[in-house]
Design a protein around this motif. Sequence first.
Motif, PDB file in Angstrom:
ATOM      1  N   GLN A 220       0.811  -1.218   0.000  1.00  0.00           N
ATOM      2  CA  GLN A 220       0.000   0.000   0.000  1.00  0.00           C
ATOM      3  C   GLN A 220       0.842   1.264   0.000  1.00  0.00           C
ATOM      4  OE1 GLN A 220      -3.117  -0.629  -0.378  1.00  0.00           O
ATOM      5  NE2 GLN A 220      -3.894   1.444  -0.444  1.00  0.00           N
TER       6      GLN A 220
ATOM      7  N   HIS B  30       4.120   3.019  -5.073  1.00  0.00           N
ATOM      8  CA  HIS B  30       3.684   2.710  -6.433  1.00  0.00           C
ATOM      9  C   HIS B  30       4.403   1.454  -6.936  1.00  0.00           C
ATOM     10  CE1 HIS B  30       1.089   6.063  -7.541  1.00  0.00           C
ATOM     11  NE2 HIS B  30       1.907   6.889  -6.895  1.00  0.00           N
TER      12      HIS B  30
ATOM     13  N   THR C 239       0.676   9.778  -9.775  1.00  0.00           N
ATOM     14  CA  THR C 239       0.203   8.792 -10.742  1.00  0.00           C
ATOM     15  C   THR C 239       1.363   7.930 -11.216  1.00  0.00           C
ATOM     16  OG1 THR C 239       0.571  10.202 -12.677  1.00  0.00           O
ATOM     17  CG2 THR C 239      -1.547  10.419 -11.562  1.00  0.00           C
TER      18      THR C 239
ATOM     19  N   GLU D   1      -2.076   3.097 -11.292  1.00  0.00           N
ATOM     20  CA  GLU D   1      -2.850   3.542 -10.142  1.00  0.00           C
ATOM     21  C   GLU D   1      -2.543   4.989  -9.794  1.00  0.00           C
ATOM     22  OE1 GLU D   1      -1.731   0.708  -7.204  1.00  0.00           O
ATOM     23  OE2 GLU D   1       0.276   1.522  -6.940  1.00  0.00           O
TER      24      GLU D   1
ATOM     25  N   LYS E  58      -2.445   7.522  -6.388  1.00  0.00           N
ATOM     26  CA  LYS E  58      -2.375   7.489  -4.920  1.00  0.00           C
ATOM     27  C   LYS E  58      -2.517   8.902  -4.372  1.00  0.00           C
ATOM     28  CE  LYS E  58       0.246   3.240  -4.123  1.00  0.00           C
ATOM     29  NZ  LYS E  58      -0.681   2.595  -3.197  1.00  0.00           N
TER      30      LYS E  58
ATOM     31  N   TRP F 111      -1.773  11.149  -1.023  1.00  0.00           N
ATOM     32  CA  TRP F 111      -0.853  11.148   0.123  1.00  0.00           C
ATOM     33  C   TRP F 111      -1.107  12.357   1.007  1.00  0.00           C
ATOM     34  CZ3 TRP F 111       2.799   7.103  -0.068  1.00  0.00           C
ATOM     35  CH2 TRP F 111       2.968   6.497  -1.310  1.00  0.00           C
TER      36      TRP F 111
ATOM     37  N   CYS G  18       0.038   7.085   2.958  1.00  0.00           N
ATOM     38  CA  CYS G  18      -0.838   6.912   1.800  1.00  0.00           C
ATOM     39  C   CYS G  18      -2.289   6.862   2.275  1.00  0.00           C
ATOM     40  CB  CYS G  18      -0.470   5.630   1.053  1.00  0.00           C
ATOM     41  SG  CYS G  18      -1.445   5.359  -0.417  1.00  0.00           S
TER      42      CYS G  18
ATOM     43  N   ARG H 113      -5.248   7.111   0.012  1.00  0.00           N
ATOM     44  CA  ARG H 113      -6.145   6.459  -0.933  1.00  0.00           C
ATOM     45  C   ARG H 113      -5.322   5.847  -2.071  1.00  0.00           C
ATOM     46  NH1 ARG H 113      -8.963   8.181   2.554  1.00  0.00           N
ATOM     47  NH2 ARG H 113     -10.863   9.439   2.470  1.00  0.00           N
ATOM     48  N   THR H 114      -5.855   4.761  -2.629  1.00  0.00           N
ATOM     49  CA  THR H 114      -5.283   4.163  -3.835  1.00  0.00           C
ATOM     50  C   THR H 114      -6.423   3.870  -4.798  1.00  0.00           C
ATOM     51  OG1 THR H 114      -3.455   3.165  -2.593  1.00  0.00           O
ATOM     52  CG2 THR H 114      -3.923   2.268  -4.769  1.00  0.00           C
TER      53      THR H 114
ATOM     54  N   ASP I 170      -7.344   2.569  -8.821  1.00  0.00           N
ATOM     55  CA  ASP I 170      -6.870   1.992 -10.077  1.00  0.00           C
ATOM     56  C   ASP I 170      -7.137   2.968 -11.217  1.00  0.00           C
ATOM     57  OD1 ASP I 170      -6.050  -0.296  -8.820  1.00  0.00           O
ATOM     58  OD2 ASP I 170      -7.947  -1.340  -9.119  1.00  0.00           O
TER      59      ASP I 170
END
Length: 945
Positions: free
Chosen positions: A394, A397, A416, A420, A422, A424, A431, A433-434, A436
């Motif tokens: 998680q 990248h 980016t 995905e 992310k 921060w 982190c 959120r992640t 796709d």
Amino acid sequence: MVKAYLRYEQASSFGVVTSLDSNIAYDSTGKHVFAPALEKVGIWHVRQGICNKTLIPTSTRTGPSLAVTSIASSASSTLVAVGYADGCIRIWDSEKGTCEATLDSHKGAVTVLRFNKLGSLLASGSKDNTVILWDVVGESSRYALRGHRDQVTDLVFLDSDKKLVTSSKDKFLRVWDLETQHCMQIISGHHSEVWSVDADPEGRYVVTGSADPELRFYAVNQNLDSKGADASGDHSTENKWEVLKPFGEIQRQVKDRVSSVRYSHSGSLLACQVAGKTIEIYRVLDETEAKRKAKRRLRRIEKKSSKSEVENVTSNEDESNKVEEAYGVLVPTVPDVFKLLQVIRVGRKICSFSFCPITPRDTLATLALSLNNNTMEFYTLKSTEYEKAAIIEQQGHRSDVRSVALSDDNNLLMSTSHSEVKIWNPSTGSCLRTIDSGYGLCSLIVPKSKYGIVGTKSGILEIIDIGSATKVEDVEAHGGTIWSIAPIPDDSGFVTVSADHEVKFWEYQVKKKAGQETKQLSVSNVRSMKMNDDVLAVAISPDAKHIAVALLDSTVKVFYVDSLKFYLSLYGHKLPVMCIDISSDGALIVTGSQDKNIKIWGLDFGDCHKSIFAHDDSVMGVKFVRNTHYLFSIGKDRLVKYWDADKFELLLKLGGHHAEIWCFAISNRGDFLVTGSHDRSIRRWDRTEEPLFLEEEKEKRLEELFESEIEMENRHGPQEEIPEEGVTAVPGKKTVAALSDADSIIDALEIAENETSRIADHEEEKTKGKVPDLLPNALMFGLSPSDFVLRAISKVRTNDLEQALLPLPFSDSLKLLSYLKIWSLIPEKVELVCRLATILIQTQHNQLVTTPAARPLLSVLRDILHEKVKECKDTIGFNLAAMDHVKQLMASRSDAPFKDAKAKLMEIRSQQAKRMAERLDTKQERKRKKKQKRVEDGAHGHAWV
């Protein structure tokens, strides 16, 4: 008045779980894993999946020279050794997170580290072809072993740490006797570089892995003493020096080269990692099982022989007897001992692996893997299968970071990569959120921080809801790659440019789509502008008056935003312009190109104010600090540079990334910037209150150049010829620190000599008549001459002491020797005095033996030092005996016998198993003899008939 600027410094780096150039290692408890993260080492809690601590070296050196290249954990303590690309080794206390010692003697990157069982010795191999033995307690090097003709790839201790086996890319194994410090045995036979070597915990077998299609095994001859003869006293030439005997080979399942071979901590498993996506797990059978398997094999040979024709029976029996004599029950073959258990296959290339020292219940072992996509995976091995227990991914990248964008309040950061997006927290590096996504090359956070816009390689604009971590909409915006995105200053929309030759203006809209309860952000294309070539970059002036676009033909064209009419064309770059920015007052425009230059232009007439050779590779980004004419530039040369666009001066050079920097973003206030790189790290650089001056920065850059020259001299200097059998050398390398230490010692000796003569003059005047009292010397801090010199010597790191004493001239060496008699009276300085005497006498031996004035001094030191060393040894021996006595007392009072009951039971069971095996042997032997007799009787009867 000289103008002062404020300095920027690296505040944090995040986004790297594990880097590619080093191995991972479990700690002694099995709860944590040490994972390399470029120049740092992260201590990850396996069960919780979080990074508890980070081991960060405090060094002026930055960038790839400080990258972690090897990690070794001590099995008996909380110490962990970390090797770096500049040849330095740091010993860390993993519990406290502090650096306990710095050992710097290798001239090349450290390739392997290994502690002995007690954790008191550390062996290191390097790209400089040498192996160095370190005293962990004394924090100093013992000696270097030189003999390999290429970099050392692996090493392992043998025979209760009395011997060391090393492997190298020169295709040879070498066995070193650590007591006599010489090479006992050189083993050839490998057809390619030997990449790894390991021995089981009992020291019975050594295994090596190379690019050959098989694993090679060697049996360890444990009957040799340190002089190379049998312990029984047999001095036959057959056994002399032969520590490792070829035992056999096993064909590997995968034909890629071996990257690493390691036994589990119990010795029951052997893992072979290849340079691909697989790890082969072999079961190591114990002695009883191996003998049983060997007997079954011999029995099968006998059965085959009994099925043949009668006239060939005797010859077959002779053949089976030969086989039994050759292999025997006592000497099983490799297939009898090592059995392929299973092959672990993962989705990505494996960088390294590590066995957990603690084996969970109902499993054979736990294995940690580091993969080349910035993740760690954990597997539990069972007798017939393996399963993935956990994954840590998680916090980073899977590939390089291609764009970063800050929110308008600077509280969120969006990055980016190829698959995905992310989100921060730029302050903590966590982190949040992640999501796709496609291959995002540019990004933007919409004002009020609720949505993000991502431009992808496929020409699609992705709208992302940051709060719910979902993709709201995919907009087919362009027919080619979207290279750049720029917000319109009034926050009404943004502009995108693409490889399809189009510049498009977009407007934000909030719509409620069919089937949805809430309104969502959407975008619509309001205007377009067709260009004659691919558009690579775009910038809009803060007053929204001009828009500048960079084309593939190396030109920059400026248009009016309202009418899209042509205004200026900027010529001058020799290669395509990759980035543009316009200052807050709209007076300056800066461009960065693949020709390594940045050009500063006036936006009023389009004249080039200055062309600066900025980076050693392509310039990938330029941005002005808001409301100033200061600007930052980034490049593929891994550097961030800070410029004054009015004076055209380089203010600051920030190094830290280990690969090309692709993108960066500056906060609204200019108090920090964030960079994203091919090394997958995201780094934050903060503005400090410390001023910087241009002259000082120029001096620092000259010093760095001087240090790099010394480093090049160390690495590529003339090498002496090494004999085939190897040689022991004194470890060490010339460093700036060692040279400055030598200068400080020479200065201290000179000041002390002047003070001594001043005291002597004062005493002489005192005998003649009344004189004022002698005032203490301020330069010596009120210390006596001997104490002042001792203070200067004590400041030198123990590992650098030899290199600091080497440059001393002979006269200063004599002065230093004269102080040793006084220092030897201090009990805690006896060890230091002995080291000083040894180093000085070794280095200045030729002149000392030919100098009559030195003989009385040496004879005095000989008598004193022998006596002092004997006193120290007696004290240490007395203390050790006392501790042993206390240990025995505690054992007699505690429940130790009950604790040892399990071990005793296991011993009894093993003895019973051996007896049963022996009885089985005798029964089978009787049956075989009876069967042989019957066959012989039948053969005689047939002959008589």
